[in-house]
Scaffold this active site. Structure first.
Site, short mmCIF file in Angstrom:
data_model
loop_
_atom_site.label_atom_id
_atom_site.label_comp_id
_atom_site.label_asym_id
_atom_site.label_seq_id
_atom_site.Cartn_x
_atom_site.Cartn_y
_atom_site.Cartn_z
N GLU A 174 26.96 113.68 -62.88
CA GLU A 174 26.98 112.76 -61.75
C GLU A 174 27.91 113.37 -60.70
O GLU A 174 29.12 113.43 -60.90
CB GLU A 174 27.51 111.41 -62.25
CG GLU A 174 27.55 110.31 -61.24
CD GLU A 174 28.18 109.03 -61.82
OE1 GLU A 174 28.19 108.85 -63.04
OE2 GLU A 174 28.67 108.22 -61.02
N ASP A 206 35.83 102.60 -56.02
CA ASP A 206 36.63 103.60 -56.71
C ASP A 206 38.10 103.26 -56.78
O ASP A 206 38.68 102.74 -55.83
CB ASP A 206 36.44 104.97 -56.06
CG ASP A 206 35.08 105.55 -56.39
OD1 ASP A 206 34.77 105.62 -57.59
OD2 ASP A 206 34.33 105.88 -55.47
#
Ligand SMILES: Cc1ncc(COP(=O)(O)O)c(C=O)c1O
Lengths: 399, 260
Positions: free
Chosen positions: B50, B61
């Site tokens: 990924e 995030d």
């Protein structure tokens, strides 16, 4: 054509929507359902109106300012809708009390908020104190410095203020941090977003809570002066005070709408926050709207002397009104805004917020485009106390 | 045409193994070093890669990945380098490469052009953390046209209808969010993850589920693998690289997928 006033999201033309992590969808659905139920519930409407009457100090008055208006290039009458006289000193309280009531209805015990100028943070901390809610306010580190007085106010009111050190350390990053907090604590926390941006239902709901500004002003103009203004003027950061004033007038086609964005160092520089003038449609903070970005879709940092306008995005309804041509959006530089701030102070004894000063400067500029004797109604969105340090430095008042 | 990502899950299942999906940010600390890191991960235990596109406003995030992507942008990462990196990695290793990206970069590049260029570079598809199926019309079309995988997220608060929708529309696997939070290592994986995986299984029997967000240790991967088809690890790889470069990255990959 249907009325512009009836647009209620999730999309305004091609703008709006919900570009957020799946983790937030349930909370947004719950908020939307709670809001829709409250909107239709006379008890809620009564409760909010009573709070505004007995706590906010609504209705806010309208003040005509002829000495200020005499500084325009042509003959105009200028009227101020005095949101600066609301409790906590700006329009932000209109939305905050509405959302705080919804927080109670959802059974949540904690609110989080982002703030730029600190006005929304102060209003949120105020409502948290009033309703006994826990309150955390995210504020860019840069803004905690230039709005230090508001940080102290929030703390005094019992809120926790978290300085945000990521990215540009201003409002945009404070929103990112608030969204991260919300994703992690969505079961007990309501994100009390402070402007008409973000994912649906925020742009619609926040607009509705602020539409009291224009609803009052429209009725007051008719009752006290017997006419509607020829033009409305408001500053545009995320766009909440502007849409709050505009909304009642959207279908009054004889009333021109002007929004004033921060042009920072100037419209011929790249240090500005003039999103609707220089941005392109994109996705930021959960909605599709105009935004300042580079060709890779990275958000570009905005610049303004005014913390509350220093934001590279804007609410989706404004993007729609711009593309429709219903409203015009122009830029006002730091210098023009500061001149207008001093001018209103000296001619009328009213010290406005620096954000608001952009609308004041803008009104003087558009006067020459209007018919002689035209009237302009400005949303005086906030008072300038919080900006005294910036103003003192700018004008060299403490030497 | 079947999905290369789904094929990995199937092959692993046939041999009684689980699938390890590893994240690394593009352009961190430089483009070439991120390519080298990604290749090393795939050679040492990562089944599916990924690659994260650095973005200015990464709301999903946590601090570790945020800081890395800020550095990548400061070092001059450009979106078009995504395709160079995907090409370089797919030429070097056989692991399928998914790109993890927030939506605005794709939108600005052009959804169809992004799909076309990703396909041409050998990419397998996209993981889109801030694009829900409801808003994904253009991407559904483009990913069908270019036979690309698309991974949507299912979370502990998603309704059964939404889990079903994410499962039906995902190709490759469904990203089951383990906890109500953002990426970053967490000490305990929520029991919630089991619920999400079970929900996917009950609504869409053929679909693969990998659990992500907050998985950083070998024990956690083992725990997730008891009930899911695989685990997704991000921050732990970034942290390993930060503390011990390629060597520690390789060790981490090996330790997270000992049977590889
Ligand atoms: C007094 C005042 N006016 C305007 C703004 C700008 O926000 P908006 O565009 O949402 O009205 C702020 C924001 O902090 C403010 O404090």
């Amino acid at each position: 054509m249907t009325n512009l006033r009836d647009a209620s999201g999730p999309y305004f033309g091609e703008f709006g929507g919900r570009f957020v992590p799946e983790s937030l969808i349930e909370a947004l659905d719950q908020l939307e359902a709670t809001y829709e139920a409250a909107k239709a519930d006379p008890t809620f409407q009564f409760e909010l109106a009573e709070l505004h009457r007995t706590y906010t100090g609504r209705p806010s008055i309208i003040t005509e300012v002829p000495r200020f208006a005499s500084h325009a290039d042509s003959e105009v009458r200028i009227f101020l809708k005095r949101e600066d006289l609301n409790h906590t000193g700006s329009h932000k309280i209109n939305n905050v009390l509405g959302q705080a009531l919804l927080t109670k209805r959802m059974g949540k015990t904690r609110i989080i908020a982002e703030t730029g100028a600190g006005q929304h943070g102060v209003a949120s901390a105020t409502a948290a104190a009033l309703f006994g809610l826990e309150c955390v306010v995210y504020m860019g580190e840069v803004d905690t410095e230039r709005q230090a007085l508001n940080v102290a106010r929030m703390k005094l009111l019992g809120a926790e203020v978290v300085p945000v050190t990521s990215g540009s350390r201003t409002l945009k990053d404070a929103i990112n941090e608030a969204l991260r907090d919300w994703v992690a604590n969505v079961d007990n926390t309501h994100y009390l977003l402070g402007t008409v941006a973000g994912p649906h239902p925020f742009p619609t709901m926040v607009r509705d809570f602020h539409s009291v500004i224009g609803n009052e002003a429209r009725a007051q103009m008719l009752a006290e002066f017997g006419f509607l203004p020829d033009a409305l003027a408001a500053c545009v950061g995320g766009g909440s005070n502007a849409i709050g004033l505009f909304h009642a007038f959207l279908d009054d086609t004889n009333v021109a709408l002007y929004g004033f964005e921060a042009a920072g160092d100037g419209m011929d520089t790249d240090r500005h926050a003039a999103t609707l003038n220089f941005g392109k449609p994109g996705v930021l903070h959960g909605a599709r709207s105009y935004m300042l970005q580079d060709e890779d879709g990275q958000t570009v940092e905005s610049h303004s002397i005014s913390a509350g306008l220093d934001y590279p995005g804007v609410g989706p309804e404004h993007s729609w009104l711009k593309d429709l041509g219903r409203a015009q959006y122009r830029g006002i530089s730091d210098a023009e805004a500061m001149d207008a701030l001093r001018l209103l102070s000296r001619t009328e004894g009213i010290i406005p917020a620096i954000e608001t000063a952009h609308a004041l400067a803008g009104a003087l500029k558009i006067a020459s485009e209007l018919k002689p004797g035209a009237s302009i109604l400005i949303n005086l969105s906030g008072r300038g106390d919080k900006d005294m340090e910036t103003a003192a430095k700018y004008f060299g008042l403490l030497k | 045409m079947t999905s290369k990502v789904a094929a990995i899950f199937e092959a692993n299942r046939a041999s009684g193994r689980k699938t390890l999906i590893g994240y690394f940010p593009l352009g961190y600390p430089t483009l070439q070093e991120s390519i080298d890191a990604a290749i090393a991960m795939c050679e040492n235990g990562v089944d599916i890669l990924e690659l994260g596109v650095p973005y200015s406003d990464p709301v999903m995030d946590g601090p570790v990945i945020q800081a890395a992507t800020v550095d990548a942008l400061a070092a001059g990462f450009k979106l078009r380098q995504t395709f160079d990196a995907v090409r370089a990695v797919t030429e070097a290793v056989s692991a399928p490469v998914l790109v993890m990206t927030y939506w605005n970069p794709v939108l600005q590049y052009g959804v169809e052009k992004f799909a076309s260029d990703l396909k041409a570079a050998g990419g397998a598809g996209l993981i889109t953390p801030d694009l829900i199926p409801d808003e994904a019309g253009d991407w559904l079309e483009a990913s069908d046209a270019y036979h690309l995988d698309r991974v949507f997220l299912a979370t502990p608060t998603s309704t059964p209808e939404r889990v079903k929708r994410a499962s039906d529309l995902s190709r490759g696997f469904v990203y089951a969010v383990s906890t109500m939070g953002i990426t970053g290592a967490r000490s305990e994986i929520d029991a919630n993850a089991r619920k999400v995986v079970a929900e996917v299984r009950s609504t869409h029997t053929g679909q693969n589920t990998a659990v992500g967000i907050g998985i950083s240790t070998g024990e956690q991967v083992l725990e997730v693998n008891e009930y899911a088809d695989g685990a997704i690890v991000g921050s732990a790889f970034v942290r390993a690289y930060q503390s011990g470069g390629l060597e520690e990255l390789v060790e981490t990959a090996k330790s997270l997928n000992p049977n590889h």
